[in-house]
Design a protein around this motif. Structure first.
Motif, PDB file in Angstrom:
ATOM      1  N   ARG A 201       0.733  -1.188   0.064  1.00  0.00           N
ATOM      2  CA  ARG A 201      -0.043  -0.028   0.098  1.00  0.00           C
ATOM      3  C   ARG A 201       0.817   1.274   0.030  1.00  0.00           C
ATOM      4  O   ARG A 201       1.934   1.555   0.801  1.00  0.00           O
ATOM      5  N   VAL A 202       0.476   2.387  -0.914  1.00  0.00           N
ATOM      6  CA  VAL A 202       1.085   3.532  -0.925  1.00  0.00           C
ATOM      7  C   VAL A 202       0.274   4.506  -0.415  1.00  0.00           C
ATOM      8  O   VAL A 202      -1.061   4.755  -1.113  1.00  0.00           O
ATOM      9  N   SER A 203       0.243   5.121   0.744  1.00  0.00           N
ATOM     10  CA  SER A 203      -0.764   6.054   1.292  1.00  0.00           C
ATOM     11  C   SER A 203      -0.538   7.442   0.920  1.00  0.00           C
ATOM     12  O   SER A 203      -1.117   8.277   0.811  1.00  0.00           O
ATOM     13  N   SER A 204       0.913   7.792   0.742  1.00  0.00           N
ATOM     14  CA  SER A 204       1.280   9.228   0.396  1.00  0.00           C
ATOM     15  C   SER A 204       2.830   9.168  -0.351  1.00  0.00           C
ATOM     16  O   SER A 204       3.390   7.985  -0.444  1.00  0.00           O
ATOM     17  N   ALA A 205       3.181  10.294  -0.941  1.00  0.00           N
ATOM     18  CA  ALA A 205       4.462  10.400  -1.350  1.00  0.00           C
ATOM     19  C   ALA A 205       5.601   9.840  -0.654  1.00  0.00           C
ATOM     20  O   ALA A 205       6.788   9.427  -1.075  1.00  0.00           O
ATOM     21  N   ALA A 206       5.427   9.813   0.762  1.00  0.00           N
ATOM     22  CA  ALA A 206       6.195   9.677   1.890  1.00  0.00           C
ATOM     23  C   ALA A 206       6.692   8.132   1.402  1.00  0.00           C
ATOM     24  O   ALA A 206       7.849   7.669   1.726  1.00  0.00           O
ATOM     25  N   GLY A 239      -8.293  12.172  -6.925  1.00  0.00           N
ATOM     26  CA  GLY A 239      -9.270  11.503  -6.170  1.00  0.00           C
ATOM     27  C   GLY A 239      -9.778   9.925  -6.487  1.00  0.00           C
ATOM     28  O   GLY A 239     -10.763   9.487  -6.054  1.00  0.00           O
ATOM     29  N   ILE A 240      -8.947   9.340  -7.480  1.00  0.00           N
ATOM     30  CA  ILE A 240      -9.125   7.762  -7.821  1.00  0.00           C
ATOM     31  C   ILE A 240      -8.176   6.862  -7.155  1.00  0.00           C
ATOM     32  O   ILE A 240      -6.994   7.071  -7.815  1.00  0.00           O
ATOM     33  N   PRO A 241      -8.441   6.008  -6.408  1.00  0.00           N
ATOM     34  CA  PRO A 241      -7.478   5.249  -5.831  1.00  0.00           C
ATOM     35  C   PRO A 241      -7.139   4.172  -6.911  1.00  0.00           C
ATOM     36  O   PRO A 241      -7.975   4.018  -7.838  1.00  0.00           O
ATOM     37  N   THR A 242      -5.745   3.755  -6.901  1.00  0.00           N
ATOM     38  CA  THR A 242      -5.214   2.941  -8.007  1.00  0.00           C
ATOM     39  C   THR A 242      -4.458   1.695  -7.762  1.00  0.00           C
ATOM     40  O   THR A 242      -3.909   1.668  -6.466  1.00  0.00           O
ATOM     41  N   LEU A 243      -4.795   0.472  -8.172  1.00  0.00           N
ATOM     42  CA  LEU A 243      -4.015  -0.546  -8.033  1.00  0.00           C
ATOM     43  C   LEU A 243      -3.133  -1.050  -9.149  1.00  0.00           C
ATOM     44  O   LEU A 243      -3.588  -1.143 -10.334  1.00  0.00           O
ATOM     45  N   VAL A 244      -1.731  -1.480  -8.873  1.00  0.00           N
ATOM     46  CA  VAL A 244      -0.971  -1.893  -9.944  1.00  0.00           C
ATOM     47  C   VAL A 244      -0.902  -3.304  -9.606  1.00  0.00           C
ATOM     48  O   VAL A 244      -0.378  -3.511  -8.604  1.00  0.00           O
ATOM     49  N   ALA A 245      -1.087  -4.255 -10.381  1.00  0.00           N
ATOM     50  CA  ALA A 245      -1.014  -5.503 -10.330  1.00  0.00           C
ATOM     51  C   ALA A 245      -0.668  -6.650 -11.351  1.00  0.00           C
ATOM     52  O   ALA A 245      -0.797  -5.917 -12.485  1.00  0.00           O
ATOM     53  N   GLY A 246      -0.321  -7.703 -11.056  1.00  0.00           N
ATOM     54  CA  GLY A 246      -0.008  -8.520 -12.152  1.00  0.00           C
ATOM     55  C   GLY A 246      -1.054  -8.763 -13.139  1.00  0.00           C
ATOM     56  O   GLY A 246      -2.377  -9.084 -12.498  1.00  0.00           O
ATOM     57  N   ALA A 247      -1.015  -9.086 -14.220  1.00  0.00           N
ATOM     58  CA  ALA A 247      -2.239  -9.417 -15.173  1.00  0.00           C
ATOM     59  C   ALA A 247      -2.637 -10.726 -14.836  1.00  0.00           C
ATOM     60  O   ALA A 247      -3.776 -11.206 -14.877  1.00  0.00           O
ATOM     61  N   GLU A 257      -8.515  -8.895  -2.969  1.00  0.00           N
ATOM     62  CA  GLU A 257      -7.489  -9.603  -2.476  1.00  0.00           C
ATOM     63  C   GLU A 257      -6.191  -8.812  -2.286  1.00  0.00           C
ATOM     64  O   GLU A 257      -6.005  -7.740  -3.102  1.00  0.00           O
ATOM     65  N   ASP A 258      -5.435  -9.212  -1.529  1.00  0.00           N
ATOM     66  CA  ASP A 258      -3.988  -8.586  -1.147  1.00  0.00           C
ATOM     67  C   ASP A 258      -3.143  -8.899  -2.407  1.00  0.00           C
ATOM     68  O   ASP A 258      -2.073  -9.619  -2.118  1.00  0.00           O
ATOM     69  N   VAL A 259      -3.283  -8.193  -3.470  1.00  0.00           N
ATOM     70  CA  VAL A 259      -2.311  -8.733  -4.478  1.00  0.00           C
ATOM     71  C   VAL A 259      -1.815  -7.212  -5.065  1.00  0.00           C
ATOM     72  O   VAL A 259      -2.937  -6.021  -5.000  1.00  0.00           O
ATOM     73  N   GLY A 260      -0.688  -6.997  -5.645  1.00  0.00           N
ATOM     74  CA  GLY A 260      -0.219  -5.766  -6.284  1.00  0.00           C
ATOM     75  C   GLY A 260       0.059  -4.872  -5.235  1.00  0.00           C
ATOM     76  O   GLY A 260       0.083  -5.056  -4.181  1.00  0.00           O
ATOM     77  N   THR A 261      -0.058  -3.452  -5.625  1.00  0.00           N
ATOM     78  CA  THR A 261       0.182  -2.202  -4.827  1.00  0.00           C
ATOM     79  C   THR A 261      -1.135  -1.423  -4.992  1.00  0.00           C
ATOM     80  O   THR A 261      -1.303  -0.846  -6.103  1.00  0.00           O
ATOM     81  N   TRP A 262      -1.725  -1.082  -3.747  1.00  0.00           N
ATOM     82  CA  TRP A 262      -2.519  -0.227  -3.826  1.00  0.00           C
ATOM     83  C   TRP A 262      -2.222   1.285  -3.391  1.00  0.00           C
ATOM     84  O   TRP A 262      -1.531   1.555  -2.355  1.00  0.00           O
ATOM     85  N   PHE A 263      -2.567   2.164  -4.380  1.00  0.00           N
ATOM     86  CA  PHE A 263      -2.379   3.661  -3.963  1.00  0.00           C
ATOM     87  C   PHE A 263      -3.491   4.253  -3.613  1.00  0.00           C
ATOM     88  O   PHE A 263      -4.456   4.458  -4.368  1.00  0.00           O
TER      89      PHE A 263
END
Length: 378
Positions: A201-206, A239-247, A257-263
């Motif tokens: 998970r990425v909650s902020s630029a930090a 304002g749009i949350p984003t998920l980067v995940a494997g195809a 499910e807990d896959v990929g990286t959630w922004f």
């Protein structure tokens, strides 16, 4: 930031009203770079299940140029624009034909939508695109969107479909954006290193500090993790949350499910036009402003008047997107200019009263505040 009545994080994907899913060429092609029908079917099956569960789906799909490589007898992805356009012209029909068959197996109709950057920087054109997409979704179709590579030039390209997907997610007011790739998420180091760990998970630029993201992607694509992180930042900033995940994890991703990286989303949603101005196509020119005008549009949130313009760079027409810069060259805003580069010089420094006197009562703003977005503060 909570979404969908208090649901936060990836859980919202399972009950989202509308999602935009983007898949890249590398996830749709085989080792030789040719379109892989089984990969197309796999993503269609997952999205169809999502649609059947009640979530509207917009698919942004790369692969047109890659699909045209083999039929044209090319050894690899072409580098020159003309051959890329030719490959896209051949491959786009093949790509959509595969999607049409795959979704039809689930009783769903596919609608092909090809866009260029012009379609989102011109007021009338992006409104038309917005209306068309809303109607297609209301009719129960699955819009399949791609950049119109067969006609787009270097000057009016989105550059990659990750960026296009972030913009489309805003125009259709999606609840979330899902970027599918051939890597199962964002790592704090190179994914092949045993010491690297996936960022859940990425909650902020930090959370991105110290994370090195490099690479342009596969030989058949134009993106890579860099463009996906950039697209995630664009989308979450709108304002749009984003998920980067494997195809390969698309089904698990769409069910939360807990896959990929959630922004997480980091800002409220701006007006559509402001997002286009900030992130869409390259600007056509630049207006140089005096210090008073810079303060007025950045701190005062006012329209740009002719009295504050001291210079023009480049050639543009009325309605084109331009940069607004300080005398020191710092770009502080973007906007749609009301005059051409030929018309503006004779209006430099004139007050509204002087404009009315010199130009038959016409004193419109050079860039109206509704057509202006601040990109940097003084």
């Amino acid at each position: 930031m909570d979404e969908l009545g208090g649901v936060s994080g990836r859980e919202l994907l399972a009950g989202a009203r509308r999602v935009v899913v983007k898949i890249g060429s590398s996830s749709l092609t085989d080792d030789a770079g040719a379109l892989d029908p089984t990969a197309v079917t796999a993503v269609a099956d997952a999205l169809a299940a999502c649609r059947t569960a009640g979530t509207q789906v917009v698919l942004v799909s790369s692969g047109a140029i890659a699909a045209g490589i083999t039929p044209l007898g090319l050894a690899s992805r072409p580098r020159d624009l003309a051959t890329q356009q030719a490959a896209a012209g051949v491959g786009q029909g093949l790509l959509v034909a595969h999607y049409t068959r795959a979704f039809a197996a689930h009783g769903l109709t596919v609608a092909q939508v090809l866009l260029t950057a012009e379609d989102v920087i011109r007021r009338g054109q992006y409104k038309n695109a917005q209306r068309a997409l809303e109607r297609l979704l209301a009719l129960g179709t699955v819009p399949v969107i791609n950049e119109n590579d067969a006609v787009a030039t270097d000057e009016i390209r989105f550059g990659d479909n990750d960026r296009l997907a972030a913009l489309v997610a805003h125009v259709v007011q999606a609840d979330a954006l899902v970027l599918l790739t051939d890597v199962d998420g964002l790592y704090d180091g190179h994914p092949s290193l045993p010491t690297s760990r996936r960022l859940s998970r990425v909650s902020s630029a930090a959370d991105l500090e110290g994370v090195v993201v490099t690479g342009r992607g596969s030989g058949v694509g134009t993106g890579g993790m860099t463009t996906k992180v950039d697209a995630a930042v664009t989308a979450t900033g709108a304002g749009i949350p984003t998920l980067v995940a494997g195809a390969a994890d698309v089904s698990r991703a769409l069910t939360g499910e807990d896959v990929g990286t959630w922004f997480d989303a980091t800002h409220p949603r701006p007006r559509t036009r402001r997002l286009w101005l900030a992130h869409a196509a390259a600007t056509r020119g630049r207006l140089v402003l005096d210090d008073g005008a810079v303060r007025a549009i950045t701190d005062g949130k006012r329209s740009l008047l002719a009295a504050g313009v001291v210079g023009v760079e480049g050639a543009f027409e009325a309605g084109d997107p331009v940069e607004l810069a300080s005398a020191a060259g710092v770009v502080v805003a973007r906007g749609l200019v009301a005059y051409s580069s030929e018309e503006l010089p004779e209006r430099f420094g004139l007050t509204s009263a002087q404009l009315r006197e010199e130009f038959d009562g016409r004193d419109r703003a050079v860039v109206h505040r509704d057509d202006l977005v601040v990109v940097a503060r003084r």
